[in-house]
Design an enzyme around this catalytic site. Structure first.
Site, PDB file in Angstrom:
ATOM      1  N   PHE A 100      45.967  32.066  48.926  1.00 24.53           N
ATOM      2  CA  PHE A 100      46.040  32.889  49.853  1.00 24.53           C
ATOM      3  C   PHE A 100      44.965  32.637  50.982  1.00 24.53           C
ATOM      4  O   PHE A 100      43.710  32.530  50.719  1.00 24.53           O
ATOM      5  CB  PHE A 100      45.963  34.351  49.568  1.00 24.53           C
ATOM      6  CG  PHE A 100      46.530  35.159  50.339  1.00 24.53           C
ATOM      7  CD1 PHE A 100      48.037  35.641  50.784  1.00 24.53           C
ATOM      8  CD2 PHE A 100      45.749  36.001  51.317  1.00 24.53           C
ATOM      9  CE1 PHE A 100      48.314  36.432  51.455  1.00 24.53           C
ATOM     10  CE2 PHE A 100      46.042  37.065  52.034  1.00 24.53           C
ATOM     11  CZ  PHE A 100      47.444  37.266  52.368  1.00 24.53           C
TER      12      PHE A 100
ATOM     13  N   PHE B  85      29.696  32.369  43.525  1.00 23.30           N
ATOM     14  CA  PHE B  85      30.345  33.311  44.350  1.00 23.30           C
ATOM     15  C   PHE B  85      30.450  32.647  45.803  1.00 23.30           C
ATOM     16  O   PHE B  85      29.878  32.750  46.783  1.00 23.30           O
ATOM     17  CB  PHE B  85      29.892  34.719  44.433  1.00 23.30           C
ATOM     18  CG  PHE B  85      30.704  35.612  45.317  1.00 23.30           C
ATOM     19  CD1 PHE B  85      31.860  36.286  44.380  1.00 23.30           C
ATOM     20  CD2 PHE B  85      30.524  35.937  46.626  1.00 23.30           C
ATOM     21  CE1 PHE B  85      32.551  37.230  45.059  1.00 23.30           C
ATOM     22  CE2 PHE B  85      31.197  36.749  47.004  1.00 23.30           C
ATOM     23  CZ  PHE B  85      32.435  37.429  46.462  1.00 23.30           C
TER      24      PHE B  85
ATOM     25  N   HIS C  64      43.042  48.025  50.622  1.00 21.73           N
ATOM     26  CA  HIS C  64      43.265  47.051  49.696  1.00 21.73           C
ATOM     27  C   HIS C  64      42.118  46.119  49.661  1.00 21.73           C
ATOM     28  O   HIS C  64      41.720  45.447  48.641  1.00 21.73           O
ATOM     29  CB  HIS C  64      44.645  46.110  50.221  1.00 21.73           C
ATOM     30  CG  HIS C  64      44.783  45.036  49.345  1.00 21.73           C
ATOM     31  ND1 HIS C  64      45.656  45.055  48.032  1.00 21.73           N
ATOM     32  CD2 HIS C  64      44.870  43.548  49.478  1.00 21.73           C
ATOM     33  CE1 HIS C  64      45.723  43.872  47.418  1.00 21.73           C
ATOM     34  NE2 HIS C  64      45.194  43.024  48.392  1.00 21.73           N
TER      35      HIS C  64
ATOM     36  N   ALA D  21      42.649  35.552  45.596  1.00 17.87           N
ATOM     37  CA  ALA D  21      41.224  35.968  45.326  1.00 17.87           C
ATOM     38  C   ALA D  21      41.146  36.595  43.784  1.00 17.87           C
ATOM     39  O   ALA D  21      40.310  36.450  43.261  1.00 17.87           O
ATOM     40  CB  ALA D  21      40.211  36.595  46.429  1.00 17.87           C
TER      41      ALA D  21
ATOM     42  N   GLU E 176      42.730  36.541  41.190  1.00 19.50           N
ATOM     43  CA  GLU E 176      43.123  35.552  40.203  1.00 19.50           C
ATOM     44  C   GLU E 176      41.911  34.896  40.079  1.00 19.50           C
ATOM     45  O   GLU E 176      41.980  34.278  38.765  1.00 19.50           O
ATOM     46  CB  GLU E 176      44.373  34.931  40.373  1.00 19.50           C
ATOM     47  CG  GLU E 176      45.692  35.758  40.321  1.00 19.50           C
ATOM     48  CD  GLU E 176      45.908  36.622  41.844  1.00 19.50           C
ATOM     49  OE1 GLU E 176      46.361  37.610  41.291  1.00 19.50           O
ATOM     50  OE2 GLU E 176      45.345  36.118  42.623  1.00 19.50           O
TER      51      GLU E 176
ATOM     52  N   SER F 191      44.275  46.605  57.505  1.00 20.21           N
ATOM     53  CA  SER F 191      44.467  47.992  58.049  1.00 20.21           C
ATOM     54  C   SER F 191      44.514  49.046  56.817  1.00 20.21           C
ATOM     55  O   SER F 191      44.461  50.512  57.049  1.00 20.21           O
ATOM     56  CB  SER F 191      45.475  48.170  58.912  1.00 20.21           C
ATOM     57  OG  SER F 191      46.682  48.050  58.214  1.00 20.21           O
ATOM     58  N   THR F 192      44.564  48.591  55.591  1.00 21.02           N
ATOM     59  CA  THR F 192      44.510  49.462  54.264  1.00 21.02           C
ATOM     60  C   THR F 192      43.177  49.251  53.469  1.00 21.02           C
ATOM     61  O   THR F 192      42.322  48.506  53.659  1.00 21.02           O
ATOM     62  CB  THR F 192      45.767  49.089  53.420  1.00 21.02           C
ATOM     63  OG1 THR F 192      45.466  47.774  53.078  1.00 21.02           O
ATOM     64  CG2 THR F 192      47.011  49.186  54.134  1.00 21.02           C
TER      65      THR F 192
ATOM     66  N   VAL G  26      38.675  36.849  51.688  1.00 16.88           N
ATOM     67  CA  VAL G  26      39.426  38.187  51.985  1.00 16.88           C
ATOM     68  C   VAL G  26      39.270  38.781  53.098  1.00 16.88           C
ATOM     69  O   VAL G  26      37.797  38.750  53.312  1.00 16.88           O
ATOM     70  CB  VAL G  26      38.894  39.042  50.719  1.00 16.88           C
ATOM     71  CG1 VAL G  26      39.809  40.538  50.890  1.00 16.88           C
ATOM     72  CG2 VAL G  26      39.185  38.514  49.435  1.00 16.88           C
ATOM     73  N   ILE G  27      40.151  38.888  54.210  1.00 20.58           N
ATOM     74  CA  ILE G  27      39.796  39.680  55.309  1.00 20.58           C
ATOM     75  C   ILE G  27      40.410  41.013  55.260  1.00 20.58           C
ATOM     76  O   ILE G  27      41.534  41.143  55.046  1.00 20.58           O
ATOM     77  CB  ILE G  27      40.792  38.666  56.303  1.00 20.58           C
ATOM     78  CG1 ILE G  27      40.193  37.132  56.349  1.00 20.58           C
ATOM     79  CG2 ILE G  27      40.552  39.250  57.872  1.00 20.58           C
ATOM     80  CD1 ILE G  27      41.035  36.188  56.966  1.00 20.58           C
TER      81      ILE G  27
END
Length: 154
Positions: A22, A113, A88, A56, A58, A85-86, A81-82
């Site tokens: 992703f 990391f 998550h 990410a 996983e 709007s939530t 990870v971007i």
């Protein structure tokens, strides 16, 4: 007084890399940076294994699988990870960072990391090889140093 410090010497160390699919257009650049760093410091292709995971979230599971195999001296975790709007984003970032730290502490090998956690796509692009350097490269250099430091402290 004894001072321990890792050097950028690679020897026969084996590196596992876990990459999230992703946001692949960013993560492919992080992977290229990590591979560039490893190869520049003398690591051969046969000393590197790469596992692609869906996202990410996983990453920690496969990092744990690699770490428990006793084949690797360090694991490099790469993803992006971007913020959306939530909420998550907050959950994923928190669990991925905790998961990676957990794997490192429980396996007693460096689990690095290299997951970008950014507010927007522009920040991710900057950290994957433009203005802010390539975090994949930086994390791989850190992995080399940590492998050497761990060897010195055993």
């Amino acid at each position: 007084m004894t001072v321990f410090e890792g050097n950028l010497t690679t020897g026969n160390a084996k590196y596992g890399i876990v990459v999230a699919r992703f946001n692949e257009f960013i993560n492919a650049k992080l992977l290229a940076g990590a591979l560039d760093a490893l190869k520049r410091h003398g690591v051969q292709e046969e000393q590197i294994d790469i596992a692609w995971v869906p996202g990410a979230f996983e990453i920690p599971l496969i990092a744990q699988k690699m770490a428990s195999s006793d084949k690797y001296d360090a694991i490099i975790c790469l993803g992006t990870v971007i913020r959306g709007s939530t909420s998550h984003y907050d959950f994923v970032c928190s669990e991925v960072s905790k998961g990676i730290a957990h794997v490192s502490l429980n396996s007693n090998i460096p689990v690095m990391f290299g997951v970008l956690t950014t507010e927007n796509i522009e920040q991710a692009i900057e950290r994957s090889g433009t203005k802010a350097g390539n975090k994949g490269f930086e994390v791989a250099v850190g992995a080399i140093e940590m492998v050497d430091l761990m060897a010195k402290m055993s």
